[in-house]
Motif scaffolding. Structure first.
Motif, PDB file in Angstrom:
ATOM      1  N   LYS A 148     -37.009  -2.092  -7.763  1.00 42.15           N
ATOM      2  CA  LYS A 148     -35.730  -1.517  -8.172  1.00 42.15           C
ATOM      3  C   LYS A 148     -34.890  -2.546  -8.920  1.00 42.15           C
ATOM      4  O   LYS A 148     -34.253  -2.220  -9.929  1.00 42.15           O
ATOM      5  CB  LYS A 148     -34.971  -1.001  -6.947  1.00 42.15           C
ATOM      6  N   GLN A 149     -34.896  -3.777  -8.409  1.00 44.53           N
ATOM      7  CA  GLN A 149     -34.155  -4.848  -9.079  1.00 44.53           C
ATOM      8  C   GLN A 149     -34.723  -5.094 -10.478  1.00 44.53           C
ATOM      9  O   GLN A 149     -33.972  -5.228 -11.459  1.00 44.53           O
ATOM     10  CB  GLN A 149     -34.247  -6.138  -8.246  1.00 44.53           C
ATOM     11  N   ALA A 150     -36.059  -5.146 -10.579  1.00 46.51           N
ATOM     12  CA  ALA A 150     -36.702  -5.378 -11.887  1.00 46.51           C
ATOM     13  C   ALA A 150     -36.401  -4.234 -12.844  1.00 46.51           C
ATOM     14  O   ALA A 150     -36.093  -4.453 -14.025  1.00 46.51           O
ATOM     15  CB  ALA A 150     -38.207  -5.538 -11.698  1.00 46.51           C
ATOM     16  N   ASP A 151     -36.470  -2.996 -12.324  1.00 50.13           N
ATOM     17  CA  ASP A 151     -36.212  -1.826 -13.163  1.00 50.13           C
ATOM     18  C   ASP A 151     -34.779  -1.842 -13.698  1.00 50.13           C
ATOM     19  O   ASP A 151     -34.532  -1.536 -14.871  1.00 50.13           O
ATOM     20  CB  ASP A 151     -36.457  -0.554 -12.341  1.00 50.13           C
ATOM     21  N   GLY A 152     -33.837  -2.232 -12.849  1.00 46.52           N
ATOM     22  CA  GLY A 152     -32.445  -2.307 -13.291  1.00 46.52           C
ATOM     23  C   GLY A 152     -32.224  -3.394 -14.332  1.00 46.52           C
ATOM     24  O   GLY A 152     -31.512  -3.191 -15.324  1.00 46.52           O
ATOM     25  N   LEU A 153     -32.871  -4.543 -14.134  1.00 44.64           N
ATOM     26  CA  LEU A 153     -32.720  -5.653 -15.076  1.00 44.64           C
ATOM     27  C   LEU A 153     -33.355  -5.348 -16.432  1.00 44.64           C
ATOM     28  O   LEU A 153     -32.942  -5.884 -17.463  1.00 44.64           O
ATOM     29  CB  LEU A 153     -33.352  -6.922 -14.487  1.00 44.64           C
ATOM     30  N   LEU A 154     -34.368  -4.481 -16.433  1.00 43.79           N
ATOM     31  CA  LEU A 154     -35.070  -4.148 -17.676  1.00 43.79           C
ATOM     32  C   LEU A 154     -34.497  -2.917 -18.367  1.00 43.79           C
ATOM     33  O   LEU A 154     -35.027  -2.487 -19.399  1.00 43.79           O
ATOM     34  CB  LEU A 154     -36.566  -3.921 -17.391  1.00 43.79           C
ATOM     35  N   MET A 155     -33.444  -2.345 -17.800  1.00 42.21           N
ATOM     36  CA  MET A 155     -32.869  -1.130 -18.377  1.00 42.21           C
ATOM     37  C   MET A 155     -32.372  -1.358 -19.808  1.00 42.21           C
ATOM     38  O   MET A 155     -32.506  -0.484 -20.672  1.00 42.21           O
ATOM     39  CB  MET A 155     -31.717  -0.640 -17.489  1.00 42.21           C
ATOM     40  N   ALA A 156     -31.813  -2.542 -20.075  1.00 43.06           N
ATOM     41  CA  ALA A 156     -31.308  -2.829 -21.424  1.00 43.06           C
ATOM     42  C   ALA A 156     -32.445  -2.833 -22.438  1.00 43.06           C
ATOM     43  O   ALA A 156     -32.316  -2.277 -23.538  1.00 43.06           O
ATOM     44  CB  ALA A 156     -30.584  -4.177 -21.437  1.00 43.06           C
ATOM     45  N   LEU A 157     -33.577  -3.436 -22.065  1.00 37.33           N
ATOM     46  CA  LEU A 157     -34.741  -3.460 -22.961  1.00 37.33           C
ATOM     47  C   LEU A 157     -35.279  -2.050 -23.182  1.00 37.33           C
ATOM     48  O   LEU A 157     -35.609  -1.666 -24.316  1.00 37.33           O
ATOM     49  CB  LEU A 157     -35.835  -4.352 -22.367  1.00 37.33           C
ATOM     50  N   LYS A 158     -35.348  -1.275 -22.112  1.00 36.25           N
ATOM     51  CA  LYS A 158     -35.837   0.098 -22.218  1.00 36.25           C
ATOM     52  C   LYS A 158     -34.929   0.940 -23.107  1.00 36.25           C
ATOM     53  O   LYS A 158     -35.400   1.717 -23.952  1.00 36.25           O
ATOM     54  CB  LYS A 158     -35.931   0.714 -20.820  1.00 36.25           C
ATOM     55  N   THR A 159     -33.616   0.767 -22.957  1.00 33.07           N
ATOM     56  CA  THR A 159     -32.654   1.510 -23.779  1.00 33.07           C
ATOM     57  C   THR A 159     -32.788   1.135 -25.245  1.00 33.07           C
ATOM     58  O   THR A 159     -32.710   1.983 -26.137  1.00 33.07           O
ATOM     59  CB  THR A 159     -31.218   1.228 -23.291  1.00 33.07           C
ATOM     60  N   MET A 160     -32.980  -0.158 -25.499  1.00 33.70           N
ATOM     61  CA  MET A 160     -33.146  -0.631 -26.877  1.00 33.70           C
ATOM     62  C   MET A 160     -34.367   0.005 -27.531  1.00 33.70           C
ATOM     63  O   MET A 160     -34.320   0.463 -28.684  1.00 33.70           O
ATOM     64  CB  MET A 160     -33.273  -2.155 -26.896  1.00 33.70           C
ATOM     65  N   LEU A 161     -35.471   0.084 -26.785  1.00 39.96           N
ATOM     66  CA  LEU A 161     -36.690   0.685 -27.334  1.00 39.96           C
ATOM     67  C   LEU A 161     -36.491   2.175 -27.600  1.00 39.96           C
ATOM     68  O   LEU A 161     -36.928   2.697 -28.630  1.00 39.96           O
ATOM     69  CB  LEU A 161     -37.857   0.468 -26.366  1.00 39.96           C
ATOM     70  N   GLU A 162     -35.847   2.866 -26.676  1.00 38.38           N
ATOM     71  CA  GLU A 162     -35.601   4.301 -26.865  1.00 38.38           C
ATOM     72  C   GLU A 162     -34.707   4.543 -28.072  1.00 38.38           C
ATOM     73  O   GLU A 162     -34.886   5.515 -28.805  1.00 38.38           O
ATOM     74  CB  GLU A 162     -34.973   4.884 -25.595  1.00 38.38           C
ATOM     75  N   ARG A 163     -33.716   3.648 -28.264  1.00 38.90           N
ATOM     76  CA  ARG A 163     -32.838   3.783 -29.422  1.00 38.90           C
ATOM     77  C   ARG A 163     -33.607   3.555 -30.720  1.00 38.90           C
ATOM     78  O   ARG A 163     -33.381   4.244 -31.717  1.00 38.90           O
ATOM     79  CB  ARG A 163     -31.685   2.783 -29.294  1.00 38.90           C
ATOM     80  N   LYS A 164     -34.537   2.600 -30.701  1.00 40.45           N
ATOM     81  CA  LYS A 164     -35.329   2.306 -31.897  1.00 40.45           C
ATOM     82  C   LYS A 164     -36.153   3.516 -32.320  1.00 40.45           C
ATOM     83  O   LYS A 164     -36.354   3.771 -33.507  1.00 40.45           O
ATOM     84  CB  LYS A 164     -36.257   1.123 -31.633  1.00 40.45           C
TER      85      LYS A 164
END
Length: 656
Positions: A196-212
């Motif tokens: 859960k901690q890792a998933d939360g920390l990686l949310m910014a990267l995931k959002t960036m990819l989805e935006r791309k």
């Protein structure tokens, strides 16, 4: 090639049936992840060592390397570290226990290691890299180098490489799927919290990819991002798909598709160019062994019933055809030729509707024709690197565990006598130094040997001696790396030493030190009585663990210290007995009055019960090591077999 495969049937590979991560157990997901990461490492090596190397040779200081390949070296380093961390957690897991790998993802996310993908995604989705690649490929000096590398290598550089460079982007998205699946499958609250901690920390990267990708990541096909064609599709699914395709083609003759092919690659509409400057539309199916050109049936039904969707016009075996790129002209745009290898004049000119479609077809065709050559090239490069820069171990003069294996210091089981030749060799005997070396071997783990050694070592070694040797094994010198002689200039020498030192630390120092700490953990977990009998041994162990450095290693050391503290506290706490059912009432023989009680007033059954309970307490205190080498008969019996001696004494007293 014709000699080997002109008529014989191609057997289908035994592949796994399609599976979803959600349907797997935690252990299966981890095992699958390690396999995928290992294969991904090879894909990265293909990009770096086969495709990137010619550019490094021609343009060593040019910015073009970053423009075309971005930070692919950082991606490789990140992948190696993540894979190593997960493998260590799997090795660390106790026997029959689930490995908890959540901490691996949490540590990498907290250290912002995943951020290497942010730059990579930005660079790969920008057009500059591909444009610069095409410009450089037109240079004569680079073209000559690529032609020497192998037949079709230049085309692979132009069409296959851009697809391979997209692989890390897809793989980054795969990490999110793995984290989610492991989080769901985990049975440990602590491990689940790590995910859960890792998933939360990686949310910014995931959002960036989805935006791309505007929330819609394009689907990939196996051939697009890796030279490994086979994905998760099983044999039955492959045969079924090919059989259905063949049924939709009228006029099929010869062997079934699945008999000469093992993978469906691509399909779509292409135009066939004739000598009269006319074009005819063809629906094309590409397999790994065949390319099939069909005409679509406009009328799908008649008085005779439903007609097949396609009519066969031509089919060609991939191994007998050469794919040739065609430059655009007024008459032919986005075209490429299929030429017969034995008769180049016999060719088929096909045209795509757009440059992107042509690029997809060329990438698929060139990948099929060059993958074996590229794989051989990578294997050759890796072998050459091992020969040029072998792993240098410390000499025995400065590190006693650096002595080479010989008949005088270690005895192994013969290969012919092994039940499974792929297993690590069975150790039958050796000097104490060699046994410690194999206990913490750098090339592979030996969990069975660890269990056997820690049970039996007291017959030839004291606990203090073992701990001293493990500490000595842990403290690995590195001075021998700096003494390497070379005729190269000073800059090359420094770089060479740095590379060798980096490899030495990664492939030798890290695994050995990790396994030393793992042996100590196993020792404390399963043979703590060695420390109970000698308090100075505990102090020596805690002093060593307190000086261990490195984030992952320090966590392991701290967990061992916690176990020691817990064990130490439990020694002063009275043990509570939990009974599965209510014990039977006391059996009296003569009287129940306490003031008149003596042993003979109890019933013989009750006396037998009490003796059994007393003897069982003595029995369960006996440790496995007390039964090794007749420890209860030697001069050190009171130290090495105290519980067994108590049981023997109790039994002898009963006889008296």
């Amino acid at each position: 090639m014709d000699m080997f495969s002109q008529e014989e049937e191609v057997s289908m590979p035994e592949l796994e049936e399609p599976i979803r991560l959600e349907s797997l157990t935690y252990e299966e997901i981890v095992k699958d992840f390690i396999f995928e990461e290992t294969q991904y490492m090879r894909d990265l090596n293909m990009i770096i060592k086969v495709f990137r190397a010619p550019f490094v040779k021609h343009f060593p200081t040019s910015k073009d390397l970053d423009v075309i390949f971005s930070n692919i070296l950082d991606i490789y380093e990140f992948t190696a570290n993540l894979l190593s961390s997960v493998e260590e957690q799997v090795e660390l897991a106790a026997e029959n226990a689930k490995p908890e790998v959540g901490i691996c993802f949490q540590d990498m996310a907290e250290a912002e290691e995943f951020s290497v993908y942010e730059k990579y995604v930005d660079d790969m989705l920008a057009p500059h890299g591909k444009e610069r690649l095409n410009i450089l490929l037109k240079r004569d000096d680079l073209s000559k180098t690529l032609e020497v590398e192998g037949h079709g290598f230049k085309d692979a550089m132009k069409f296959v490489l851009p697809k391979l460079l997209l692989g890390p982007i897809y793989h980054c998205l795969h990490y999110f799927e793995v984290i989610k699946a492991l989080m769901t499958a985990s049975s440990s609250e602590e491990d689940e919290d790590c995910f859960k901690q890792a998933d939360g920390l990686l949310m910014a990267l995931k959002t960036m990819l989805e935006r791309k990708f505007s929330g819609n990541m394009p689907k990939k096909k196996p051939w697009e991002t890796s030279l490994r064609l086979h994905g998760r599709t099983g044999r039955q699914a492959i045969v079924q798909k090919m059989t259905e395709l063949q049924k939709s083609i009228d006029g099929w003759e010869g062997k079934d598709i699945w008999q000469s092919c093992s993978e469906f690659i691509l399909d779509g509409v292409l135009n066939k160019f004739s000598t009269r400057s006319k074009t005819t539309e063809r629906y094309v199916f590409l397999f790994d062994g065949l390319i099939v050109l069909c005409k679509q049936n406009i009328r799908r039904s008649s008085v005779t019933g439903v007609q097949p969707e396609f009519r066969l016009k031509e089919k060609f075996q991939i191994r007998k055809m050469e794919v040739v790129d065609r430059e655009d002209s007024d008459d032919c745009k986005h075209g490429f030729e299929l030429q017969a290898r034995d008769s180049p004049s016999h060719c088929v000119l096909l045209m795509a509707k757009t440059a992107e479609e042509k690029s997809n077809w060329m990438a698929a065709l060139i990948s099929l024709q060059t993958r074996s050559m590229l794989e051989r090239r990578l294997d050759s490069i890796l072998r050459e690197e091992d020969l040029m820069q072998p792993l240098q171990l410390p000499p025995p003069q400065i590190y006693r565990f650096g002595e080479k294996d010989s008949e005088s210091n270690i005895v192994m089981e013969d290969k012919e006598k092994r039940h499974n030749p792929t297993e690590s060799p069975l150790i039958k005997g050796g000097t104490l130094l060699k046994l410690i070396e194999r206990l913490t071997y750098h090339m592979y783990a030996e969990p069975k040997f660890v269990r056997t050694f820690l049970t039996t070592y007291r017959s030839f070694c004291s606990p203090h001696e073992l701990l001293d040797l493990l500490v000595e094994r842990f403290n690995i010198p590195e001075s021998h790396i700096n003494q390497t002689e070379s005729k190269d200039n000073e800059d090359v020498k420094i770089q060479s030493r740095n590379d060798m030192l980096k490899r030495f630390r990664k492939e030798y120092v890290k695994p050995v030190q990790f396994r030393v700490v793992n042996v100590l953990r196993h020792w404390v977990d399963h043979h703590y009585y060695d420390f109970e009998r000698d308090i100075s041994l505990i102090h020596k162990l805690k002093e060593f663990l307190g000086n261990v450095k490195g984030k992952a290693m320090k966590k392991m050391a701290e967990s061992i210290i916690k176990v020691i503290h817990r064990r130490f506290e439990s020694m002063s706490t009275e043990r509570e007995l939990t009974l599965q059912k209510q014990p039977p009432p006391v059996e009296w023989h003569i009287t129940k009055k306490r003031e008149e009680f003596h042993l003979m007033t109890l019933h013989p059954i009750e006396i037998a019960r009490q003796i059994t309970l007393l003897e069982f307490d003595l029995y369960r205190a006996v440790q496995p090591s007390e039964l090794v080498g007749c420890a209860w008969m030697k001069q050190t019996k009171h130290k090495n077999a105290p519980n067994l001696l108590k049981m023997i004494s109790f039994t002898n007293n009963q006889k008296v």
